[in-house]
Design a protein around this motif. Structure first.
Motif, mmCIF file in Angstrom:
data_model
loop_
_atom_site.group_PDB
_atom_site.id
_atom_site.type_symbol
_atom_site.label_atom_id
_atom_site.label_comp_id
_atom_site.label_asym_id
_atom_site.label_seq_id
_atom_site.Cartn_x
_atom_site.Cartn_y
_atom_site.Cartn_z
ATOM 1 N N CYS A 103 0.863 -1.181 0.000
ATOM 2 C CA CYS A 103 0.000 0.000 0.000
ATOM 3 C C CYS A 103 0.902 1.234 0.000
ATOM 4 O O CYS A 103 1.950 1.237 0.649
ATOM 5 N N LEU A 122 -14.502 0.911 2.674
ATOM 6 C CA LEU A 122 -13.712 1.969 3.286
ATOM 7 C C LEU A 122 -14.468 3.290 3.250
ATOM 8 O O LEU A 122 -15.200 3.582 2.301
ATOM 9 N N SER A 129 -1.783 5.948 5.013
ATOM 10 C CA SER A 129 -0.640 5.557 5.824
ATOM 11 C C SER A 129 0.633 5.710 5.010
ATOM 12 O O SER A 129 0.612 5.933 3.799
ATOM 13 N N LEU A 144 -6.020 -5.147 8.776
ATOM 14 C CA LEU A 144 -6.183 -3.705 8.730
ATOM 15 C C LEU A 144 -7.584 -3.338 9.196
ATOM 16 O O LEU A 144 -8.520 -4.128 9.043
ATOM 17 N N ARG A 148 -8.947 3.541 7.930
ATOM 18 C CA ARG A 148 -7.498 3.491 7.778
ATOM 19 C C ARG A 148 -6.784 4.702 8.380
ATOM 20 O O ARG A 148 -5.591 4.632 8.669
ATOM 21 N N ARG A 155 -0.103 -2.322 10.527
ATOM 22 C CA ARG A 155 0.864 -1.289 10.125
ATOM 23 C C ARG A 155 1.681 -0.783 11.309
ATOM 24 O O ARG A 155 2.833 -0.376 11.155
#
Length: 246
Positions: A103, A122, A129, A144, A148, A155
């Motif tokens: 990503c 989403l 990120s 995840l 986000r 992450r």
């Protein structure tokens, strides 16, 4: 006794038998549905908004008990891992053992094994990120949050020896539906369907709820038959008795 009275009595006995059968079947469906649901599902209260908008803080969800072999990409799972605080957490699986998860591309999309993944769940499709690219160790999963921008997920643990992943065995259940406030079934995302292993199938929550609702309806209908039948039969009996006196 007149023929009309005998016919009415026969119908009454048949109606009583059918109402008793309806109550009996209803009890089996109603209680069976609850037992089935208790075996298949565990309730869970969502603690944060890290999975918003799929589920939000305070939502009561039904999570199907599964074993680690049933975990698929796209699943919203409940898990507990010592390196993540050893408390039950809820996140979405985006990678399994052997996957390369990266990503974010020029379009801001997550990629798994080089395949951009559509993630309609989403809140925002933009990069959320610092770019990363990891390979998920065998026997582990990469997780995840759907929010986000604020989710504390794999992450945060990228510097760990396991590249932010957790063991498959850490998963205890897969979220199947939002029970309260009533939100329905959590759909399986199609973006992961083309990858090896595909996506998981919905659990039996609709069948469980259907069994409970059908059972309750049969119990109510069966129990209501007697009082309704007696009330409806009174005028007919009164007319018969009046005719006999006349």
């Amino acid at each position: 006794m007149s023929g009309t009275q005998r016919t009415d009595d026969g119908r009454g006995r048949l109606g009583s038998a059918l109402s008793g059968l309806a109550v009996a079947v209803g009890c089996v469906l109603f209680l069976g549905g609850f037992v089935w649901g208790a075996v298949q599902y565990q309730p869970y209260t969502v603690p944060t908004n890290s999975m918003s908008p799929t589920v939000v803080s305070g939502d009561r969800v039904l999570a199907q008990r599964i074993d680690d072999a049933e975990v698929r990409r796209g699943d919203v799972v409940i898990f507990k891992d010592a390196s993540w605080g050893d408390l039950p957490m809820i996140k979405r699986v985006v990678g399994v053992g052997g996957d390369k998860v990266a990503c974010c591309g020029t379009d801001g999309r997550l990629a798994v094994n080089g395949t951009p993944i559509a993630e309609p769940y989403l809140r925002s499709q933009g990069p959320a990120s610092t770019p990363f690219s990891v390979t998920v160790p065998e026997g582990r999963i990469f997780l995840l949050g759907d929010e986000r921008m604020s989710s504390q997920d794999s992450r945060v643990h990228l510097e760990d020896a396991a590249n932010g992943s957790v063991p498959r065995s850490a998963v205890t259940a897969r979220v199947d539906a939002v029970a309260w406030p009533v939100g329905g079934v959590v759909e399986r995302p199609g973006g992961f369907a083309a990858l090896p292993g595909g996506v998981s199938q919905p659990g039996p929550v609709r069948l469980v709820v259907g069994s409970v609702v059908a059972g309750a309806a049969l119990i109510l209908c069966g129990a209501a038959y007697g009082p309704i039948a007696r009330r409806l039969s009174r005028p007919a009996r009164s007319r018969t008795e009046a005719g006999a006196r006349g």
